[in-house]
Scaffold this active site. Structure first.
Site, PDB file in Angstrom:
ATOM      1  N   CYS A 223       4.500  -5.409  -0.427  1.00 21.95           N
ATOM      2  CA  CYS A 223       3.430  -6.021  -0.500  1.00 21.95           C
ATOM      3  C   CYS A 223       3.685  -7.583  -0.859  1.00 21.95           C
ATOM      4  CB  CYS A 223       2.317  -5.831  -0.667  1.00 21.95           C
ATOM      5  SG  CYS A 223       0.634  -6.114  -0.620  1.00 21.95           S
TER       6      CYS A 223
ATOM      7  N   CYS B 159      -3.576  -0.689  -4.267  1.00 17.57           N
ATOM      8  CA  CYS B 159      -5.309  -1.150  -3.969  1.00 17.57           C
ATOM      9  C   CYS B 159      -5.686  -0.393  -2.287  1.00 17.57           C
ATOM     10  CB  CYS B 159      -5.312  -2.106  -3.421  1.00 17.57           C
ATOM     11  SG  CYS B 159      -4.216  -2.877  -1.784  1.00 17.57           S
TER      12      CYS B 159
END
Ligand code: ATP
Length: 340
Positions: free
Chosen positions: A95, A189
């Site tokens: 990410c 997340c």
């Protein structure tokens, strides 16, 4: 009009809030962006509302950037596929390369903004990235795959701060008090509790299989290979074992795991791919971390084209394929590669 402008990734959490505040104090004109990454709508409603509230307090605009399509393709699908193939992915590393220090910089470009900041706990001098002063929060490991060309554009205001200081700073400001005391977000997340909950949405992961010893004999059963990562020592049975047994390897095709005692986990060298280095190095001594929460140990690395070989100065116990080997020269991040 401030001369210095910076785009700050504002997640609604205490770290990026204090980062934005510090930059503003330094004289930057702050522009915020909240990125919609995964597709948990309730999560985004709550966090975007927090980011907007911080924006109002600072008097800055907070853009809403929906990049959930890119995130799904480049981070989430990679995560699911890696587990399917019996590996242990690191979605935060990917990410940071593709999304936070990829798409977010493209968004900064579209606004004509050069600098980009986040609340990551790392330090940078504009050329290299270094471990954070707060070693217990240091996130440099997760930045090992960032493209070196982008480093001069990045600002990390929290690199010299301890997390406790950041919380105390926010707690002084009445409208930010609740951010200072909210519970720490989970490591990944889009994983609320356990990664297997995510995998469960895409495939049948609870398929009982055989546990083998190194001689290839069936010694027990397990819950389905995707529940295991190398080095794990619980959640399977081993008949007649007196010592603890650990997962040594995972065979997705036959839904089997091979287990053995701790010394069998010992590794002294390994291969890497997806190599990303912040200097042009082909052979070097360094310290390496083979997973996030671990001590850096001495290593010698030889790069040969797309692949590299890492010789360890002392053995490690349990090397999960798919995790990243991250190289340091003291506090300075040299880069890293994916463990094959
Ligand atoms: N959804 C998001 N939109 C914009 N920026 C984000 C988002 N998620 C994370 N970031 C940026 O990346 C940084 C590091 O992300 P990480 O997930 O580690 O957050 P964190 O340590 O929980 O920080 P915070 O307290 O700011 O949420 C954040 O401080 C923030 O600047």
């Amino acid at each position: 009009m401030a001369e210095k402008k910076v785009l700050v990734g504002m997640s609604g959490g205490v770290d990026s809030t204090v980062a934005a505040l510090l930059l503003q104090k330094e004289g930057y004109e702050v522009v915020g962006v909240y990125m919609k990454l995964h597709d948990n709508e309730a999560y985004h409603r709550e966090n975007y509302a927090k980011a907007r509230r911080v924006g109002e307090y600072l008097g800055v605009e907070v853009h809403f950037l929906d990049i959930s399509g890119d995130f799904r393709q480049e981070v989430y699908d990679y995560f699911v596929e890696e587990y399917r193939t019996g590996r242990t992915p690191n979605p935060c590393v990917v990410c940071n390369r593709q999304i936070k220090f990829g798409r977010m910089l493209e968004f900064a470009d579209s606004l004509g903004i050069e600098k980009v900041a986040t609340g990551h706990y790392v330090r940078s001098d504009g050329r290299y990235i270094y471990m954070a002063r707060d070693r217990s929060k240091d996130q440099s490991y997760f930045l090992a795959q960032v493209r070196k060309e982008v480093i001069p554009r990045l600002l990390f205001p929290l690199g010299e701060w301890l997390k406790e200081e950041v919380k105390a700073y926010a707690a002084e400001i009445p409208v930010l008090q609740d951010l200072a005391t909210q519970k720490e977000s989970s490591e990944i997340c889009f994983v609320e509790n356990d990664y297997t909950e995510v995998l469960q949405r895409h495939m049948e992961i609870d398929r009982e299989g055989e546990v083998l010893n190194e001689a290839g004999e069936v010694v027990g059963t397990h819950k389905g290979y995707m529940h295991y990562t190398i080095g794990k020592r619980r959640g399977f049975t081993v008949r007649g074992a007196h010592d603890p047994h650990y997962v040594l390897s995972v065979d997705p095709e036959r839904n089997r795991i091979v287990v053995g005692t701790r010394e069998k986990l010992e590794e002294r060298s390994f291969e890497i791919s997806r190599i990303n280095l912040f200097e042009d190095l082909t052979e070097f001594d360094c310290q390496v971390k083979v997973r996030y929460r671990t001590r850096a140990i001495p290593a010698h690395v030889v790069i040969d084209g797309e692949r590299g070989r890492v010789e360890l100065g002392e053995p490690v116990y349990g090397l999960a394929r798919g995790q990243f080997a991250v190289f340091y020269d003291g506090e300075r991040l040299l880069g890293g590669g994916e463990i094959l």
